[in-house]
Scaffold this motif. Structure first.
Motif, mmCIF file in Angstrom:
data_model
loop_
_atom_site.group_PDB
_atom_site.id
_atom_site.type_symbol
_atom_site.label_atom_id
_atom_site.label_comp_id
_atom_site.label_asym_id
_atom_site.label_seq_id
_atom_site.Cartn_x
_atom_site.Cartn_y
_atom_site.Cartn_z
ATOM 1 N N GLU A 264 15.148 0.122 -42.880
ATOM 2 C CA GLU A 264 15.875 -0.150 -41.969
ATOM 3 C C GLU A 264 15.287 0.440 -40.934
ATOM 4 O OE1 GLU A 264 19.341 -0.745 -40.870
ATOM 5 O OE2 GLU A 264 19.463 -1.981 -42.405
ATOM 6 N N THR A 265 14.469 1.375 -41.413
ATOM 7 C CA THR A 265 13.296 1.728 -40.264
ATOM 8 C C THR A 265 11.621 0.970 -39.713
ATOM 9 O OG1 THR A 265 12.400 2.998 -42.124
ATOM 10 C CG2 THR A 265 13.819 4.517 -40.484
ATOM 11 N N GLY A 266 11.281 1.530 -38.793
ATOM 12 C CA GLY A 266 10.209 0.583 -38.265
ATOM 13 C C GLY A 266 8.940 1.266 -38.684
ATOM 14 N N GLU A 267 8.915 2.330 -39.074
ATOM 15 C CA GLU A 267 7.765 3.349 -39.038
ATOM 16 C C GLU A 267 8.588 3.968 -39.913
ATOM 17 O OE1 GLU A 267 4.928 3.994 -38.263
ATOM 18 O OE2 GLU A 267 5.052 2.574 -36.543
ATOM 19 N N ARG A 268 7.350 4.345 -41.392
ATOM 20 C CA ARG A 268 7.870 4.143 -42.724
ATOM 21 C C ARG A 268 6.759 5.563 -42.937
ATOM 22 N NH1 ARG A 268 3.888 0.288 -46.803
ATOM 23 N NH2 ARG A 268 1.729 0.250 -44.974
ATOM 24 N N PRO A 269 7.518 6.792 -43.477
ATOM 25 C CA PRO A 269 7.037 8.112 -43.638
ATOM 26 C C PRO A 269 5.920 7.517 -44.478
ATOM 27 C CG PRO A 269 8.674 7.991 -44.827
ATOM 28 C CD PRO A 269 8.609 6.417 -43.876
ATOM 29 N N ALA A 270 4.477 7.907 -45.595
ATOM 30 C CA ALA A 270 3.781 8.175 -45.664
ATOM 31 C C ALA A 270 4.212 8.288 -47.776
ATOM 32 C CB ALA A 270 2.765 8.532 -46.054
ATOM 33 N N TYR A 271 5.106 8.792 -47.584
ATOM 34 C CA TYR A 271 5.489 10.006 -48.379
ATOM 35 C C TYR A 271 6.965 10.436 -48.320
ATOM 36 C CZ TYR A 271 0.807 10.599 -49.578
ATOM 37 O OH TYR A 271 -0.330 10.763 -50.636
ATOM 38 N N LEU A 272 7.433 9.360 -48.972
ATOM 39 C CA LEU A 272 9.209 9.945 -49.871
ATOM 40 C C LEU A 272 9.839 11.562 -49.813
ATOM 41 C CD1 LEU A 272 9.940 6.931 -52.307
ATOM 42 C CD2 LEU A 272 10.479 7.158 -49.478
ATOM 43 N N PRO A 273 10.711 11.718 -49.389
ATOM 44 C CA PRO A 273 10.704 13.233 -49.666
ATOM 45 C C PRO A 273 11.165 13.151 -51.132
ATOM 46 C CG PRO A 273 12.060 12.705 -48.216
ATOM 47 C CD PRO A 273 11.544 11.359 -48.566
ATOM 48 N N GLU A 274 10.820 14.185 -52.096
ATOM 49 C CA GLU A 274 11.391 14.150 -53.395
ATOM 50 C C GLU A 274 11.910 15.602 -53.946
ATOM 51 O OE1 GLU A 274 7.707 14.691 -56.293
ATOM 52 O OE2 GLU A 274 6.637 12.907 -54.883
ATOM 53 N N ILE A 275 12.581 15.158 -54.969
ATOM 54 C CA ILE A 275 13.464 16.559 -55.674
ATOM 55 C C ILE A 275 12.194 17.177 -56.067
ATOM 56 C CG2 ILE A 275 15.526 17.478 -56.607
ATOM 57 C CD1 ILE A 275 16.174 15.384 -55.769
ATOM 58 N N ALA A 276 11.550 17.929 -56.702
ATOM 59 C CA ALA A 276 10.305 18.555 -57.377
ATOM 60 C C ALA A 276 10.962 18.627 -58.629
ATOM 61 C CB ALA A 276 9.885 20.033 -56.970
ATOM 62 N N GLY A 277 10.126 18.358 -59.963
ATOM 63 C CA GLY A 277 10.684 18.891 -61.144
ATOM 64 C C GLY A 277 11.636 17.865 -61.527
ATOM 65 N N MET A 278 11.893 18.897 -62.904
ATOM 66 C CA MET A 278 13.446 18.141 -63.528
ATOM 67 C C MET A 278 14.557 18.672 -64.156
ATOM 68 S SD MET A 278 10.323 16.652 -65.790
ATOM 69 C CE MET A 278 10.856 16.674 -67.478
ATOM 70 N N VAL A 279 15.605 17.729 -64.252
ATOM 71 C CA VAL A 279 16.468 18.275 -64.739
ATOM 72 C C VAL A 279 16.637 19.438 -65.604
ATOM 73 C CG1 VAL A 279 18.827 17.033 -65.503
ATOM 74 C CG2 VAL A 279 17.392 15.823 -64.936
ATOM 75 N N PRO A 280 17.231 20.051 -65.206
ATOM 76 C CA PRO A 280 17.223 21.750 -67.099
ATOM 77 C C PRO A 280 17.456 20.566 -68.230
ATOM 78 C CG PRO A 280 18.655 22.188 -65.465
ATOM 79 C CD PRO A 280 17.797 20.274 -64.867
ATOM 80 N N SER A 281 16.547 21.345 -69.001
ATOM 81 C CA SER A 281 17.058 20.535 -70.468
ATOM 82 C C SER A 281 18.168 21.300 -70.998
ATOM 83 C CB SER A 281 15.691 21.535 -71.431
ATOM 84 O OG SER A 281 16.400 21.276 -72.628
ATOM 85 N N ILE A 282 19.072 20.920 -71.426
ATOM 86 C CA ILE A 282 20.549 20.941 -72.015
ATOM 87 C C ILE A 282 20.387 21.957 -73.163
ATOM 88 C CG2 ILE A 282 22.103 19.133 -71.462
ATOM 89 C CD1 ILE A 282 21.079 17.842 -74.137
ATOM 90 N N TRP A 283 19.787 22.771 -73.703
ATOM 91 C CA TRP A 283 19.442 23.005 -74.973
ATOM 92 C C TRP A 283 19.181 25.255 -74.036
ATOM 93 C CZ3 TRP A 283 16.884 18.465 -76.127
ATOM 94 C CH2 TRP A 283 18.143 17.731 -76.814
ATOM 95 N N GLU A 284 19.034 24.797 -72.992
ATOM 96 C CA GLU A 284 18.092 26.109 -72.484
ATOM 97 C C GLU A 284 19.796 26.503 -71.045
ATOM 98 O OE1 GLU A 284 15.506 25.554 -69.938
ATOM 99 O OE2 GLU A 284 14.303 24.873 -71.537
#
Lengths: 329, 352
Positions: A264-284
């Protein structure tokens, strides 16, 4: 607001594994009112599907175990009822559709057989009445030539058609609650639009409450009245869908919304905002907020103390220390 | 504008298929006369529903399916005329990233060996230099050096897709064919992977041929968009022109089908009913006519060719788009609804 039909409180699920105890759900709680659509959103592994399986009492045990909490359906605690009672509820009062319609349908029975089985078990119809009912249901979910299709096998249908069959099977008893676990993730966008439309149309005629599990915030925007955002086995934000999508309070909800590419936007950002890192392990088992290691607003307190669910307005609850000063009593 | 890297002309891939015993073979027109040009350093997006021939087109570019007719010229060399060692030599320059990060990696090979395999097979560099190259590739795609010694099942879906990307980049290709590289990934991991693809493109000057059924992903990454329906391209345009004003009714339907945060609960204006027809017996006229809300009698009988419109900036295959790129659909009220959306785009794209 009417009396909730389904109420999940403090649900905890653990799995035994060779690496020790895996806490899959830690503290999940929400309510579902009759006829409403509640979106349950989060990344893979956050416990969305496990919540659905716990409600259906389908968690394989052992190794799985519901350790605490309650699941009240019309006031009755599903964790305490007998297996026979559960069988009467499953498929009749609460039914479920799955992500991958090919693996959820039995390949060696015709789709008619599979729908009629549900009708026979729960509605007590048989023979031609059951078959007529099944054909009516296939018509209702928009399958062309239903009187011919009913005798076909799952492999003869396209992915969208199979998902329609799943929906027909799930809704044939007019259940009070429908759990839709990623119902459109395996489908093309055009077919996804058809299936979402179909679910909405059927909901208006049957008054079924839908628990819609998805990782796509845009699907929530399209379908849900309210939304629960889950992270690492607990709900981190809950509120009205429009409010949460427009002004997310929890940094994780914000991240899930921002990382969607938009047309829906005419101007696109070069990069998407991302959530850094990963989901924590279920064992920790770490103290503090499970999102702390990925959060850009992290404070010292987040690493040591688990934030409670702050109530920031009439409908909104947010498990984040940032909202601690905005609490509504 | 730099020189074209890849030029595809009238590409056709037909499969013969026996439908039953003693019955004559029928022909599946998987790709039926596709032409396009890829400019060096850009990303070309191909969108369409399952079964429209996107993946077959990609495989034909890679020379992994027999091409029935047409040509695929990579930097002036027609790949369809090559075979054996000559073709292998050219494969260095085009590599592919597959959709399913689980089935596209050999479960019995360590990640480092998987990425190294193309270098070994094509005898690129000395063995010692190959080790170094693998280490560099792992760093480039955001994996840690010790990840080289793990097996695919020890990685998450997003990490596996990074291994896939590293493997595709091993031979330093000019063109990377990406077949739905993010469709199997969660939204958060999808954003990370799209950002990685963008960063690598900018750093290494890559050209992408990018396939997706999700038009939002194409909108984010691609400079040129082509829409495919039943083996043919029905519309092609630069990204901005395409999303500001899609011309073909099918393009509009595809865009309308994408759920978006902005549109929310508003239902799509152009709903697409049914499934794509059978590629065994494509409709006689316009292939989209049976599902098109604007179809007229001419659409049933005459197939519209893909022709340049709007000063040759874009191409569309529809009877009801005139040469200046105006749409002449009947009924017009649909059009007005769409026009208001175009206005919104126009309002947002005006520079301050």
């Amino acid at each position: 607001m009417s009396e909730p039909i389904l109420e999940v409180t403090g649900l905890g699920v653990e799995f035994d594994s060779r690496r020790g105890n895996a806490a899959v759900l830690n503290d999940v709680g929400f309510t579902l009112a009759p006829g409403e659509t509640l979106g349950l959103v989060g990344e893979s592994g956050c416990g969305k599907s496990m919540t659905a399986l716990a409600i259906m009492r389908l968690i394989p045990s052992p190794p799985g175990r519901i350790t605490r909490g309650a699941i009240r359906f019309r006031g009755e605690d599903l964790l305490k009822v007998s297996e026979a009672r559960m069988r009467a509820i499953r498929g009749k009062e609460i039914s479920m559709i799955f992500q991958e319609p090919m693996t959820a349908l039995n390949p060696v029975y015709t789709i008619g057989n599979q729908i009629i089985e549900t009708i026979r078990l729960h509605l007590g119809l048989s023979g031609n009445t059951a078959r007529t009912r099944a054909i009516e249901m296939l018509t209702a979910v928009g399958i062309p030539a239903p009187d011919r299709r009913i005798d076909e096998y799952p492999h003869q249908l396209s992915g969208g058609m199979r998902q329609r069959v799943m929906i027909a099977m799930a809704l044939v008893c007019k259940p009070a609650v429908l759990i839709a676990d990623e119902p459109t993730t395996a489908l093309d966008v055009t077919v996804q639009a058809q299936i979402l439309d179909l679910l909405q149309e059927l909901q208006t005629t049957t008054g079924t409450a839908i628990l819609l599990i998805t990782h796509d915030m845009a699907v929530v925007a399209r379908m849900a009245d309210r939304v629960v955002v889950m992270y690492a086995g607990r709900n981190v934000e809950e509120g009205g869908a429009t409010a949460v999508l427009e002004r997310p309070s929890h940094p994780y909800s914000r991240g899930l919304i921002d990382c969607l590419p938009s047309i829906e936007t005419g101007e696109r950002p070069a990069y998407l905002p991302e959530i850094a890192g990963m989901v924590p392990s279920i064992w920790e088992h770490q103290p503090g907020c499970p999102f702390a290691s990925r959060c850009s607003y992290v404070m010292d307190r987040c690493r040591s103390d688990m934030p409670p669910r702050f109530r920031t307005d009439a409908m909104r609850r947010v498990a984040c220390w940032l909202c601690g000063d905005k609490v509504v009593q | 504008m730099s020189a074209p890297l890849l030029q595809v002309r009238e590409l056709k891939v037909h499969f013969r298929r026996r439908t039953g015993w003693r019955r004559s073979a029928s022909v599946v027109h998987a790709v039926d006369g596709v032409s396009f040009v890829l400019t060096r350093g850009t990303a070309f997006g191909l969108v369409g529903e399952s079964g429209c021939g996107k993946t077959t087109t990609a495989l034909a570019l890679m020379q992994l399916v027999p091409v029935t007719s047409g040509s695929v010229e990579l930097a002036g060399i027609d790949l369809t005329r090559l075979s054996g060692d000559a073709l292998r030599e050219q494969r260095r320059h085009l590599q592919m990233v597959f959709q399913d990060p689980y089935s596209s990696l050999n479960p019995r090979e360590r990640a480092g060996n998987l990425v190294r395999a193309p270098l070994d097979l094509m005898r690129i560099d000395t063995p010692r230099a190959r080790d170094e190259r693998v280490a560099n590739l792992f760093a480039a795609v955001g994996l840690r050096p010790e990840h080289r010694f793990l097996f695919p099942h020890q990685f998450s879906g997003g990490q596996r897709q990074r291994i896939n990307i590293a493997r595709a980049l091993a031979t330093n290709p000019a063109l990377v064919v990406c077949d739905e590289p993010v469709s199997a990934l969660d939204v958060a991991v999808r954003a990370q992977t799209l950002n990685l693809l963008r960063r690598l493109q900018l750093e290494m000057g890559l050209t992408y041929f990018f396939i997706s059924h999700d038009i939002a992903v194409v909108a984010h990454l691609c400079d040129e968009v082509a829409v495919m329906y039943l083996g043919q391209i029905v519309e092609q345009a630069p990204r901005r022109a395409f999303f500001a004003r899609p011309l073909h009714p099918y393009s509009r339907a595809l865009i309308a089908a994408v759920p978006s945060m902005e549109r929310g609960r508003q239902t799509a204006r152009t709903r697409l009913e049914g499934d794509p027809p059978n590629p065994l017996e494509p409709p006689r006229g316009c292939r989209f006519a049976p599902r098109c809300p604007y179809a007229q009698s001419i659409c049933q009988t005459t197939a519209p060719p893909l022709r340049a419109v709007d000063g040759a900036t874009r191409a569309v295959a529809c009877h009801f788009v005139d040469d200046s790129g105006r749409t002449l659909f009947v009924p017009f009220d649909h059009d007005r609804a769409d026009a208001s959306m175009a206005d919104r785009f126009a309002a947002r794209t005006i520079p301050n």
